[in-house]
Write an enzyme that holds these catalytic residues in place. Structure first.
Site, short mmCIF file in Angstrom:
data_model
loop_
_atom_site.label_atom_id
_atom_site.label_comp_id
_atom_site.label_asym_id
_atom_site.label_seq_id
_atom_site.Cartn_x
_atom_site.Cartn_y
_atom_site.Cartn_z
CE1 TYR A 178 14.09 52.42 4.06
CE2 TYR A 178 14.57 52.29 1.72
CZ TYR A 178 14.75 52.89 2.96
OH TYR A 178 15.59 53.98 3.09
CB CYS A 179 7.93 51.72 5.48
SG CYS A 179 6.82 50.30 5.57
CB THR A 180 9.12 51.52 10.41
OG1 THR A 180 9.48 52.88 10.18
CG2 THR A 180 9.65 51.08 11.77
N GLY A 182 6.61 47.67 7.38
CA GLY A 182 5.96 47.12 6.19
C GLY A 182 4.60 47.71 5.87
CB ILE A 207 13.76 49.09 8.68
CG1 ILE A 207 13.59 49.95 7.43
CG2 ILE A 207 15.15 49.27 9.28
CD1 ILE A 207 13.43 51.44 7.74
#
Length: 329
Positions: A178-180, A182, A207
């Site tokens: 996961y990241c901010t 995508g 997220i």
């Protein structure tokens, strides 16, 4: 009622003459009175823009009208103030700096991890054979991260490839990245697959989308964003603060940039230390001659740097085709 919107988006799609496109796209965004930060590369677009709902709607319509970007997914936030001061649109080698520039090795349009919608990520993340992997930088995951996530010690995403060897112990498990928003997961998951990890997934929309669709459950702290908001709330289900003041250790969710422009470090600092150190990370930075005025936010307009003549390209401007479409919206 919010007066403005902020759009977060990216799209991996080849752009011919991308450097010229960046120049034209900047003028197009300015014509809509948008502010923000867009990175254009041969491989696609990565941007955050802010403006009135009407301007944002016109921008999204124009982007979707371009056959190269029809699949672009926008994350939309209603905001009280514009999230940027100026409009920047720059050409770079990648839309997120990873060092993985060769499409013959990593191409998100050909292979990535399985995209999980937020509800599916929520359902899977606590299973025994699952490892949740944060692919963001230290300053991002220090201020907020998923509960029990594996977090790598990296200062920049370009360090991710060399850290993969540390993840060898998790081969055989399901890896949920996961990241901010995508974008980093597109290349991170592709690289994991290339390195022999078989069950690799990614949180679709990152997220931000997770917070909007499932309430951000088990995301602890705040989510770092790349605009003057600095961080945003995500979790409305079981929120918690996980970050502490760098200077005194007090629990605080506030993140700022050091007032010393030479340092400019991202770090968490409580209001008391912020007042005492005038927004600096240390007493050494407090003594810096060109220290910026701290207004309590810790967000600063980028200080202009000397022009590097060798990097300036001669451009012949032409109209951005989508402009007419936007003006009709």
């Amino acid at each position: 009622m919010a007066h403005y919107q902020t759009l977060l988006y990216y799209c991996y799609s080849p752009i011919e003459h991308a450097e010229q496109f960046a120049a034209d796209h900047l003028e197009f965004c300015k014509s809509l009175n948008l502010v923000g930060r867009i990175i254009v590369a041969d491989e696609g677009l990565n941007g955050t823009v802010s403006g009135t709902p009407e301007s944002c709607a016109a921008y999204m319509l124009a982007v979707h009208a371009d056959p190269r970007f029809t699949k672009t997914e926008f994350k939309i936030d209603d905001v009280e103030e514009l999230s940027f001061i100026k409009m920047h649109c720059r050409y770079k080698s990648e839309i997120v700096h990873s060092g993985l520039r060769d499409p013959q090795i990593i191409d998100p349009n050909k292979q990535t991890g399985v995209h999980l919608e937020p509800k599916d990520f929520l359902a899977m993340k606590d299973q025994e054979d699952v490892v949740v992997l944060d692919v963001r930088s230290n300053y991002e995951h220090n201020v907020g991260h998923f509960k029990n996530a594996v977090r790598l010690d990296i200062e920049n995403f370009r360090e991710f490839p060399e850290k993969i060897k540390e993840l060898a112990q998790y081969k055989g498990k399901k890896i949920l990245t996961y990241c901010t928003g995508g974008i980093k997961c597109e290349k991170a998951s592709a690289l994991l697959l290339k390195e022999g990890f078989e069950d690799v997934y990614q949180l679709h929309g990152g997220i931000i989308k997770y917070g909007k669709e499932v309430g951000g459950e088990d995301f602890e702290g705040k989510c770092y964003v790349f605009d003057n908001r600095v961080t945003v709330d995500v979790n409305s289900v079981n929120p918690a603060i996980v970050s502490t003041c760098r200077n005194c250790g007090t629990v605080t969710p506030k993140m700022i940039n050091c007032a010393n422009p030479v340092c400019n470090e991202h770090f968490t600092q409580c209001d008391a230390c912020g007042e005492e150190l005038d927004g600096c990370c240390s007493t050494a930075c407090l003594e810096a001659p060109n220290r910026r005025t701290y207004d309590g936010t810790g967000y600063y307009v980028k200080v202009p740097q000397p022009v590097n003549i060798e990097k300036i390209s001669k451009r012949k401007h032409k109209n951005f085709p989508a402009k007419e479409i936007a003006e009709e919206a």
